[in-house]
Motif scaffolding. Structure first.
Motif, PDB file in Angstrom:
ATOM      1  N   TYR A   1      -3.707   9.003  -3.250  1.00  0.00           N
ATOM      2  CA  TYR A   1      -4.930   8.591  -2.559  1.00  0.00           C
ATOM      3  C   TYR A   1      -5.500   9.812  -1.861  1.00  0.00           C
ATOM      4  N   LYS A   2      -6.803   9.750  -1.569  1.00  0.00           N
ATOM      5  CA  LYS A   2      -7.403  10.762  -0.693  1.00  0.00           C
ATOM      6  C   LYS A   2      -7.606  10.121   0.674  1.00  0.00           C
ATOM      7  N   ASN A   3      -7.218  10.795   1.725  1.00  0.00           N
ATOM      8  CA  ASN A   3      -7.490  10.237   3.065  1.00  0.00           C
ATOM      9  C   ASN A   3      -8.885  10.673   3.520  1.00  0.00           C
TER      10      ASN A   3
ATOM     11  N   ILE B   1      -4.829  14.960  -0.118  1.00  0.00           N
ATOM     12  CA  ILE B   1      -4.207  14.056  -1.083  1.00  0.00           C
ATOM     13  C   ILE B   1      -2.899  13.497  -0.532  1.00  0.00           C
ATOM     14  N   ILE B   2      -2.799  12.158  -0.568  1.00  0.00           N
ATOM     15  CA  ILE B   2      -1.576  11.474  -0.126  1.00  0.00           C
ATOM     16  C   ILE B   2      -0.853  10.988  -1.371  1.00  0.00           C
ATOM     17  N   ARG B   3       0.392  11.401  -1.534  1.00  0.00           N
ATOM     18  CA  ARG B   3       1.141  10.894  -2.689  1.00  0.00           C
ATOM     19  C   ARG B   3       1.931   9.654  -2.264  1.00  0.00           C
TER      20      ARG B   3
ATOM     21  N   GLY C   1      12.065  -0.588   1.902  1.00  0.00           N
ATOM     22  CA  GLY C   1      11.746   0.732   2.422  1.00  0.00           C
ATOM     23  C   GLY C   1      10.977   0.572   3.711  1.00  0.00           C
ATOM     24  N   PRO C   2      10.935   1.629   4.513  1.00  0.00           N
ATOM     25  CA  PRO C   2      10.206   1.544   5.783  1.00  0.00           C
ATOM     26  C   PRO C   2       8.700   1.495   5.560  1.00  0.00           C
ATOM     27  N   SER C   3       7.975   1.236   6.631  1.00  0.00           N
ATOM     28  CA  SER C   3       6.524   1.226   6.586  1.00  0.00           C
ATOM     29  C   SER C   3       6.011   2.568   6.062  1.00  0.00           C
ATOM     30  N   GLY C   4       5.046   2.518   5.132  1.00  0.00           N
ATOM     31  CA  GLY C   4       4.485   3.744   4.578  1.00  0.00           C
ATOM     32  C   GLY C   4       5.248   4.288   3.376  1.00  0.00           C
ATOM     33  N   ALA C   5       6.309   3.590   2.955  1.00  0.00           N
ATOM     34  CA  ALA C   5       7.147   4.069   1.849  1.00  0.00           C
ATOM     35  C   ALA C   5       6.448   3.997   0.491  1.00  0.00           C
ATOM     36  N   GLY C   6       5.441   3.131   0.400  1.00  0.00           N
ATOM     37  CA  GLY C   6       4.739   2.972  -0.878  1.00  0.00           C
ATOM     38  C   GLY C   6       4.972   1.615  -1.522  1.00  0.00           C
ATOM     39  N   LYS C   7       5.563   0.679  -0.783  1.00  0.00           N
ATOM     40  CA  LYS C   7       5.895  -0.633  -1.337  1.00  0.00           C
ATOM     41  C   LYS C   7       4.643  -1.412  -1.771  1.00  0.00           C
ATOM     42  N   SER C   8       3.668  -1.484  -0.883  1.00  0.00           N
ATOM     43  CA  SER C   8       2.452  -2.240  -1.221  1.00  0.00           C
ATOM     44  C   SER C   8       1.708  -1.580  -2.377  1.00  0.00           C
ATOM     45  N   THR C   9       1.720  -0.272  -2.377  1.00  0.00           N
ATOM     46  CA  THR C   9       1.077   0.452  -3.480  1.00  0.00           C
ATOM     47  C   THR C   9       1.724   0.067  -4.802  1.00  0.00           C
ATOM     48  N   LEU C  10       3.036   0.025  -4.811  1.00  0.00           N
ATOM     49  CA  LEU C  10       3.764  -0.323  -6.027  1.00  0.00           C
ATOM     50  C   LEU C  10       3.412  -1.734  -6.490  1.00  0.00           C
TER      51      LEU C  10
HETATM   52  P1  ADP Z   1       4.248   0.378   2.538  1.00  0.00           P
HETATM   53  O1  ADP Z   1       3.720  -0.839   1.850  1.00  0.00           O
HETATM   54  O2  ADP Z   1       5.635   0.711   2.109  1.00  0.00           O
HETATM   55  O3  ADP Z   1       4.120   0.300   4.030  1.00  0.00           O
HETATM   56  P2  ADP Z   1       1.915   1.675   1.397  1.00  0.00           P
HETATM   57  O4  ADP Z   1       2.040   1.521  -0.054  1.00  0.00           O
HETATM   58  O5  ADP Z   1       0.988   0.758   2.114  1.00  0.00           O
HETATM   59  O6  ADP Z   1       3.370   1.629   2.069  1.00  0.00           O
HETATM   60  O7  ADP Z   1       1.453   3.172   1.746  1.00  0.00           O
HETATM   61  C1  ADP Z   1       2.069   4.332   1.203  1.00  0.00           C
HETATM   62  C2  ADP Z   1       1.273   5.572   1.618  1.00  0.00           C
HETATM   63  O8  ADP Z   1       0.019   5.587   0.981  1.00  0.00           O
HETATM   64  C3  ADP Z   1       0.995   5.616   3.119  1.00  0.00           C
HETATM   65  O9  ADP Z   1       1.063   6.978   3.517  1.00  0.00           O
HETATM   66  C4  ADP Z   1      -0.421   5.095   3.221  1.00  0.00           C
HETATM   67  O10 ADP Z   1      -1.049   5.604   4.357  1.00  0.00           O
HETATM   68  C5  ADP Z   1      -1.047   5.587   1.942  1.00  0.00           C
HETATM   69  N1  ADP Z   1      -2.093   4.677   1.444  1.00  0.00           N
HETATM   70  C6  ADP Z   1      -1.921   3.405   1.007  1.00  0.00           C
HETATM   71  N2  ADP Z   1      -3.072   2.875   0.585  1.00  0.00           N
HETATM   72  C7  ADP Z   1      -4.034   3.829   0.783  1.00  0.00           C
HETATM   73  C8  ADP Z   1      -5.438   3.900   0.555  1.00  0.00           C
HETATM   74  N3  ADP Z   1      -6.115   2.884   0.009  1.00  0.00           N
HETATM   75  N4  ADP Z   1      -6.070   5.054   0.876  1.00  0.00           N
HETATM   76  C9  ADP Z   1      -5.389   6.094   1.407  1.00  0.00           C
HETATM   77  N5  ADP Z   1      -4.089   6.098   1.641  1.00  0.00           N
HETATM   78  C10 ADP Z   1      -3.395   4.988   1.340  1.00  0.00           C
END
Ligand code: ADP
Ligand code: ADP
Length: 233
Positions: free
Chosen positions: A11-13, A18-20, A39-48
């Motif tokens: 993602y781009k913040n 760039i955030i991986r 995994g802890p908060s921010g681990a990438g779980k929701s992204t997955l």
């Molecule tokens: P988790 O669900 O484990 O808490 P996320 O998948 O939500 O983790 O986030 C993983 C990383 O990706 C974090 O650093 C978060 O800030 C970043 N991130 C998630 N979604 C976005 C988005 N739409 N734009 C920018 N950064 C994102």
């Protein structure tokens, strides 16, 4: 059932950095498993989960479900495939102006099922989650545990093979959590579902998962049988 290869999601913040969120992830989920991702908060779980649910596309790598590469589907196949994936949420995502029964019927309407089929299927599902006596209640009239039962019934409406769970018990009290986990376990057996659930709660993983993957900062730290992983010092 699911094979994830060399998966990357960037993602781009706001500042343009760039955030991986997911880095070179490899994972295999067998059919009929309850697979936990912790995994802890921010681990990438929701992204997955969003990648598995086809809400987002990976930056690189591939996700195969039953031999079909999700990254190569056109929009029509994407819609069809999405209907075969059920999803439940931490905050239930119910329609507040619709009753229990109408919430459950909603995905059946979208799938184009006729009225008598919809009615019959909704009755079956309400029985399955033990809410037949609440058919005409609105979400605001239900407890958290009951709302999640509606969420589960709705997720199963179109007979998915895969159920994704995003922190489905995180906003429930311990008794409701227990009852929802038991329900998930029963349903998984009865319908031969594959379940992928993400959570930050160790107890949930220990209670119902067969396999677990531990992720931190987008990386897979450990994967294996729940008993093996949690038995280690
Ligand atoms: P988790 O669900 O484990 O808490 P996320 O998948 O939500 O983790 O986030 C993983 C990383 O990706 C974090 O650093 C978060 O800030 C970043 N991130 C998630 N979604 C976005 C988005 N739409 N734009 C920018 N950064 C994102
Ligand atoms: P559960 O174990 O399913 O979460 P609870 O023990 O929380 O159920 O709730 C017990 C009963 O109280 C339920 O049958 C439900 O109908 C009722 N109830 C709980 N919360 C509410 C609410 N906010 N509004 C109306 N009824 C509620």
């Amino acid at each position: 059932m699911i094979e994830i290869r060399n998966l990357d999601k960037e993602y781009k913040n706001d500042k343009g950095d760039i955030i991986r969120a997911i880095e070179n992830l490899n994972l295999k989920v067998n059919s009929g498993e309850i697979f936990g991702i912790i995994g802890p908060s921010g681990a990438g779980k929701s992204t997955l989960i969003r990648l598995l649910n086809l809400l987002e596309k990976p930056t690189a790598g591939s996700i195969e479900i039953d031999g079909v590469d999700l990254t190569e589907l056109d929009n029509k196949r994407l819609r069809e495939t999405r209907q075969k994936i059920g999803m439940i949420f931490q905050n239930f995502n119910l329609l507040s102006t619709k009753t229990v029964k109408e919430n459950i019927i909603f995905p059946l309407k979208i799938a184009g099922k006729n009225k008598s089929f919809r009615r019959k299927r909704a009755e079956e599902l309400m029985e399955l989650v033990d809410l037949s006596d609440r058919a005409d209640h609105y979400p605001a009239q239900l407890s958290g545990g009951q709302k999640q039962r509606v969420g589960i019934a709705r997720a199963l409406a179109n007979e998915p093979k895969l159920l994704l769970s995003d922190e489905a018990t995180s906003s429930l009290d311990p008794d409701s959590t227990e009852s929802i986990l038991n329900l998930l376990r029963d349903i998984q057996k009865e319908m031969d579902l594959t379940v992928v659930l993400i959570t930050h709660e160790m107890g949930v993983i220990k209670e119902i998962c067969d396999q677990v993957a531990v992720i931190e900062q987008g990386n897979l730290i450990e994967q294996g049988n729940v008993l093996d992983i949690f038995a280690r010092p």
